[in-house]
Design an enzyme around this catalytic site. Structure first.
Site, short mmCIF file in Angstrom:
data_model
loop_
_atom_site.label_atom_id
_atom_site.label_comp_id
_atom_site.label_asym_id
_atom_site.label_seq_id
_atom_site.Cartn_x
_atom_site.Cartn_y
_atom_site.Cartn_z
N LYS A 123 0.86 -1.19 0.00
CA LYS A 123 0.00 0.00 0.00
C LYS A 123 0.90 1.24 0.00
O LYS A 123 1.75 1.39 0.88
CB LYS A 123 -0.93 0.00 1.21
N ASP A 142 -6.56 5.13 1.66
CA ASP A 142 -5.95 4.24 2.64
C ASP A 142 -4.66 4.87 3.16
O ASP A 142 -3.93 5.55 2.42
CB ASP A 142 -5.62 2.88 2.01
N THR A 222 2.09 -6.06 3.67
CA THR A 222 1.36 -6.95 4.56
C THR A 222 1.56 -8.38 4.10
O THR A 222 1.37 -8.68 2.91
CB THR A 222 -0.15 -6.62 4.55
N TRP A 224 0.86 -11.99 3.18
CA TRP A 224 -0.31 -12.76 2.75
C TRP A 224 -0.43 -14.01 3.61
O TRP A 224 0.55 -14.70 3.87
CB TRP A 224 -0.13 -13.15 1.29
N LEU A 225 -1.62 -14.30 4.06
CA LEU A 225 -1.83 -15.51 4.87
C LEU A 225 -1.68 -16.76 4.01
O LEU A 225 -1.96 -16.72 2.80
CB LEU A 225 -3.22 -15.48 5.52
N ASP A 289 -14.67 1.77 9.36
CA ASP A 289 -14.93 1.24 8.01
C ASP A 289 -14.95 -0.29 7.95
O ASP A 289 -14.77 -0.86 6.88
CB ASP A 289 -13.87 1.78 7.05
N GLU A 294 -13.25 -10.97 7.93
CA GLU A 294 -12.89 -12.30 7.46
C GLU A 294 -12.57 -13.24 8.62
O GLU A 294 -12.06 -12.81 9.66
CB GLU A 294 -11.65 -12.24 6.54
N ASP A 309 -7.05 -5.33 6.70
CA ASP A 309 -7.43 -4.04 6.11
C ASP A 309 -7.74 -2.98 7.17
O ASP A 309 -8.89 -2.60 7.38
CB ASP A 309 -8.63 -4.22 5.17
#
Length: 409
Positions: A123, A142, A222, A224-225, A289, A294, A309
């Site tokens: 980001k 963001d 970030t 990623w899982l 927001d 998830e 997020d």
């Protein structure tokens, strides 16, 4: 004394004995739990500062493999993570081997593949640290630094439900463009002497690109899982309508929580308490927001609410959007462990802890002082809200014991 009287006296004594024993056991259990919470708090404080060091104890494993093994249904990473610095160092230094437009969403981001095959979400910086986002609490672009700060707050609160985030500087000309897909490359442009891109997303516009300082762009990455943990998206029961003049039910129905408690997965299991934790987390960071959230797929309400997020946070330090706390003040329940942690963070401890936790980051200082001050003020509001609940319903109703023993294999 007659036999009948003796029997009555013995029965009364027996009842008193049983109640005394139960009371003592409850107090012992409570004290033991509180002591463990205190020990956990001190362990967290001792490990706040994370040096970004490439060395790994597990020389046969990559940092990506180590981070993937941390993930379990109720945590993204364990309490003790001696390898955290090495994983975050890899996130901020490993070579980018592919760059693409971000996954579906409303805000600009890029999906990067780092050496070793690890996905990260990048980001870009859109605002200076002292910029104040005016308007609605969910207004503006963001904020990349908000993702970094939110991750460390997640550590401090002891939730461990946010994916790893770290700041990173990238050279758009030498690191991104040579490995970019045609779709991403087609959104690059030059504005003055700065390299820019606008990506692909719902609100992405050619007229509103993100621009580097020359070729160097500041941003957050970030982790990623792991793909073995597919995600399931849920509508947040306290989500907003985002329509002017139209209120969601929770905004006018003070008994709304009673209806939520009768609906799966909030009628049993940990999910409702996760919603309360998340409301506290979001209020502290100013995130209004979270319209969806998830969890892991097919979890039947047992897995955690994952704190993904968090970039619509830290927009305006002067705005305390109390409606974010609606799940807390409407349900009037909170985990005992969360309550104990919040009490330990008052009197300036939260601000100091977060400042220390973020001090190692490549984009430090991550937050301006007004945002750090706002955290301490918002914490006081949370503590006052819980006190109002306990005054009304009593601590036995409000403070809920919900602890889970986790194993990391």
């Amino acid at each position: 004394m007659k036999l009948k009287q003796r029997v009555v006296v013995l029965a009364i004594l027996l009842v008193i004995f049983i109640f005394t024993k139960v009371f003592l056991i409850d107090n012992l259990d409570s004290s033991a739990a509180n002591r463990e919470d205190q020990r956990a708090f001190h362990r967290m404080m001792a490990s706040l500062h994370v040096e970004l060091d490439p060395r790994l104890d597990h020389t046969l494993q990559s940092p990506w493999e180590i981070a993937a093994q941390w993930v379990v249904p109720r945590e993204v990473y364990p309490e003790e993570t001696p390898e955290l610095g090495a994983v975050m160092h890899a996130m901020t230094t490993k070579k980018i081997i592919k760059a693409d437009v971000g996954y579906k969403g409303t805000q600009l981001k890029a999906l990067l593949i780092l050496e070793g095959g690890q996905k990260v979400v990048f980001k870009p910086k859109r605002y200076a640290r002292d910029y104040v986002v005016e308007g609605e609490p969910y207004a503006g672009y963001d904020r990349h630094n908000a993702e970094v700060a939110a991750f460390h707050l997640d550590r401090i609160l002891g939730f461990r439900r946010a994916p790893l985030v770290v700041g990173r500087f990238v050279n758009l000309r030498t690191e991104i463009k040579p490995v970019a897909t045609e779709q991403l490359l087609g959104t690059f442009m030059t504005v003055g002497n700065n390299t820019c891109f606008y990506g692909k997303c719902y609100y992405c516009r050619e007229t509103e690109p993100a621009c580097a300082d020359g070729d160097i762009m500041e941003g957050s990455v970030t982790l990623w899982l792991p793909d073995v943990w597919p995600l399931q998206k849920h509508r947040h029961p306290w989500g907003r309508t985002y329509r002017e003049g139209k209120l969601a039910r929770w905004e006018y129905d003070e008994s709304y929580c009673d209806a939520v408690k009768k609906t799966s997965p909030y009628d049993s299991g940990p999910r409702l308490l996760d919603i309360i934790d998340t409301a506290i987390f979001d209020y502290l960071i100013g995130n209004a927001d979270r319209h969806h959230y998830e969890s892991f797929q097919d979890d039947e309400g047992a897995s955690m609410l994952i704190l993904l997020d968090n970039a619509k946070s830290f927009g305006n330090p002067a705005l305390d959007e109390r409606s974010i706390l609606a799940p807390l003040y409407q349900c009037c329940i909170i985990r005992v462990s969360t309550w104990n942690r919040l009490k330990s963070l008052k009197n300036g401890v939260l601000k100091s802890a977060l400042k220390t936790a973020m001090s190692h980051d490549p984009i430090s200082p991550v937050l301006s002082d007004p945002h750090l001050d706002a955290l301490d003020q918002r914490l006081l509001s949370i503590l006052a809200t819980v006190k109002q609940c306990t005054d009304q319903f009593g601590p036995d109703v409000v403070l809920v014991e919900d602890r889970m023993t986790l194993s990391h294999l």
